[in-house]
Scaffold this motif. Structure first.
Motif, PDB file in Angstrom:
ATOM      1  N   ASP A 151      11.880   7.274 -23.167  1.00 14.69           N
ATOM      2  CA  ASP A 151      10.684   7.632 -23.939  1.00 14.69           C
ATOM      3  C   ASP A 151      10.707   7.103 -25.381  1.00 14.69           C
ATOM      4  N   ALA A 152      11.804   7.365 -26.085  1.00 13.65           N
ATOM      5  CA  ALA A 152      11.837   7.058 -27.525  1.00 13.65           C
ATOM      6  C   ALA A 152      11.766   5.560 -27.797  1.00 13.65           C
ATOM      7  N   LEU A 153      11.921   4.746 -26.746  1.00 19.87           N
ATOM      8  CA  LEU A 153      11.971   3.286 -26.937  1.00 19.87           C
ATOM      9  C   LEU A 153      10.693   2.589 -26.480  1.00 19.87           C
ATOM     10  N   LEU A 154       9.779   3.351 -25.874  1.00 17.67           N
ATOM     11  CA  LEU A 154       8.501   2.755 -25.444  1.00 17.67           C
ATOM     12  C   LEU A 154       7.495   2.943 -26.568  1.00 17.67           C
ATOM     13  N   VAL A 155       7.647   2.081 -27.559  1.00 19.42           N
ATOM     14  CA  VAL A 155       6.962   2.333 -28.820  1.00 19.42           C
ATOM     15  C   VAL A 155       6.604   1.015 -29.486  1.00 19.42           C
ATOM     16  N   LYS A 156       5.448   1.019 -30.145  1.00 19.55           N
ATOM     17  CA  LYS A 156       5.079  -0.141 -30.954  1.00 19.55           C
ATOM     18  C   LYS A 156       4.900   0.300 -32.398  1.00 19.55           C
ATOM     19  N   ALA A 157       4.836  -0.706 -33.272  1.00 19.23           N
ATOM     20  CA  ALA A 157       4.812  -0.409 -34.706  1.00 19.23           C
ATOM     21  C   ALA A 157       3.624   0.469 -35.066  1.00 19.23           C
ATOM     22  N   GLY A 158       3.829   1.348 -36.034  1.00 22.56           N
ATOM     23  CA  GLY A 158       2.741   2.119 -36.609  1.00 22.56           C
ATOM     24  C   GLY A 158       2.008   1.274 -37.631  1.00 22.56           C
ATOM     25  N   SER A 159       1.233   1.916 -38.485  1.00 23.65           N
ATOM     26  CA  SER A 159       0.368   1.147 -39.385  1.00 23.65           C
ATOM     27  C   SER A 159       1.102   0.640 -40.618  1.00 23.65           C
ATOM     28  N   GLY A 160       2.307   1.063 -40.845  1.00 27.57           N
ATOM     29  CA  GLY A 160       3.056   0.564 -41.994  1.00 27.57           C
ATOM     30  C   GLY A 160       4.479   1.055 -41.895  1.00 27.57           C
ATOM     31  N   LEU A 161       5.322   0.608 -42.820  1.00 29.60           N
ATOM     32  CA  LEU A 161       6.737   0.966 -42.697  1.00 29.60           C
ATOM     33  C   LEU A 161       7.008   2.423 -43.039  1.00 29.60           C
ATOM     34  N   ALA A 162       6.069   3.057 -43.709  1.00 28.28           N
ATOM     35  CA  ALA A 162       6.263   4.473 -44.008  1.00 28.28           C
ATOM     36  C   ALA A 162       5.954   5.316 -42.781  1.00 28.28           C
ATOM     37  N   THR A 163       5.204   4.740 -41.828  1.00 31.20           N
ATOM     38  CA  THR A 163       4.838   5.496 -40.635  1.00 31.20           C
ATOM     39  C   THR A 163       5.682   5.036 -39.463  1.00 31.20           C
TER      40      THR A 163
END
Ligand code: PLP
Length: 435
Positions: A151-163
């Motif tokens: 689960d924790a690895l099925l992820v894409k970038a958020g809107s910025g490095l703070a998110t």
């Protein structure tokens, strides 16, 4: 061939009624390239035969494990012997100790190792261990790297490095990926910024040192050096996912490739799979004693498996490692892979097709791009339509490469110079039609 005599199609139609998409792992379904997946009947050496009896030169090799080619006699003998001794016991065996010793002898970064059954399981367990050992929750991964389907690895970038990230799969709650920060591969500025913002909360940075799940992209030496320095400075663990590269790009894995460019370099934890099972379900993770002793039953980090260290799989893995440890094995495999890549480059240049390719050991990648990409978004600039024409052109000529442009390729010790030459000349014919 008309559909009613195509056994691949018949099997696929049957499979689709009862198995989602007709396959047990999505990329096998040919959805990216279209057409009918080939159902494999049997394989030997560098070849497999589909349900119609058609032969293919195999450049997937089960996505990496079949580094000796299919049905290597020494491996077959070891597996047959192991089967007679019993399939599974749920109690320890000598062969697990032998395999652990063999892995540790090949990878100086590893003092202790735990065996599991799949790369997904190994990567997931390594992250739990990193979190348990550091007492921290956050982790960095890179866009285009695949570490299995936890689960924790099925992820894409958020809107910025703070998110933090957003799930890439339905069924993954946003809360589960809220600790995963996704960065661009080979982007030093982002790496610096991410550590400046979150460094002291990071349990680990997980990376495919040579990425094989966005085709073939190496991390640059300066990038890797900085990953190591920043992890050390901030007390985060550097986790190498060598499920694909381990015992494939070199006997010492990708870490040996970076250690030859960066003196003293080593990752903290290493995740392994594919080649160490030699085609059987086997994977592992390992690292320094102090970290590994955090695992149950010695430490507080729980991890377990009914079939972990399976006696037949360990026999297969051990026999495979013994063969690839023979002097000269990797020199010969590397030279063969290099000759394929050079030949493809030459054929594309002769036909005026924009093309670039790279390889390390027995792993290669190529792109319908004039320059090698450095990250996922550059990989995705590849021309998908042209790639599909290339894929089907080669398939029609009896050459099986990965059915998606974001996958790497694999050469085995069983591929002959004639196989490589046939592949290059078939590719040249197809390139001629791509202009
Ligand atoms: C294949 C792969 C995995 C997942 O391994 P499975 O055995 O398919 O679960 C993880 N990481 C990398 C780099 C891989 O190539």
């Amino acid at each position: 061939m008309t559909p009613n005599t195509d056994r691949n199609q018949t099997l696929f139609d049957r499979a689709r009624q009862i198995i989602p998409g007709g396959v047990n792992s999505p990329v096998r379904a040919f959805r990216a390239v279209g057409g009918t997946p080939r159902f494999v009947q049997r394989a030997q050496g560098a070849y497999f035969w589909d349900a119609n009896g058609q032969r293919y030169i195999d450049y997937i090799g089960s996505w990496g494990p079949m580094i000796l080619g299919h049905g290597h006699p020494a491996v077959v003998a070891a597996v047959q012997k192991a089967v007679l001794d019993g399939f599974s016991f749920g109690a320890p065996t000598e062969r697990e100790v032998e395999l652990a010793e063999a892995i540790i002898a090949l990878l100086p970064s590893i003092e202790m190792v735990r065996l599991v059954s799949s790369g997904t399981e190994a990567a997931m367990s390594a992250i739990r261990l990193a979190r348990g050992a550091t007492g921290r929750s956050k982790l960095i991964k890179f866009e285009g790297c695949y570490h299995g389907h936890a689960d924790a690895l099925l992820v894409k970038a958020g809107s910025g490095l703070a998110t933090f990230g957003n799930p890439t799969s339905a069924g993954v709650p946003p809360e589960v990926v809220q600790h995963t920060l996704v960065l661009e591969y080979n982007n030093l500025a982002q790496l610096e910024e991410a550590f400046a913002l979150h460094g002291n909360d990071l349990a680990c940075l997980m990376i495919e040192p040579i990425a094989g799940n966005m085709n073939f992209v190496r991390s640059s030496v300066p990038f890797m050096r900085r990953c190591r320095e920043l992890c050390t400075q901030h007390g985060a663990l550097l986790v190498f996912d060598e499920v694909m590269t381990g015992f494939r790009v070199a006997l010492g894995g990708a870490q040996s490739v970076y250690a030859s460019a960066i003196p003293g370099f080593r990752p903290d934890l290493t995740v392994m799979g594919k080649v160490i099972g030699g085609g059987m379900p086997l994977a592992a993770f390992g690292g320094p004693r102090a970290i590994m002793e955090q695992l149950a039953p010695l430490g507080p980090v729980y991890q377990a498996g009914t079939l972990s260290g399976n006696p037949v799989a360990t026999a297969c893995g051990l026999a495979t490692l013994r063969q690839i440890s023979k002097p000269g094995f990797f020199e010969a495999l590397s030279a063969k892979t290099r000759s394929l890549v050079d030949g493809l480059n030459g054929a594309a240049a002769a036909e005026g097709v924009a093309f670039s390719a790279d390889c390390q050991g027995g792993m290669f990648g190529f792109f319908l791009l004039s320059e090698l990409p450095q990250n996922y978004s550059q990989v995705m600039k590849s021309d998908g339509t042209k790639f599909n024409l290339l894929f089907h052109g080669l398939l029609d000529r009896g050459i099986y490469i990965a059915p998606a442009l974001y996958e790497a390729g694999f050469v085995s010790a069983a591929h002959t110079d004639a196989d490589i030459a046939a592949t290059i000349s078939a590719a040249r014919e197809v390139f001629r039609t791509l202009k």
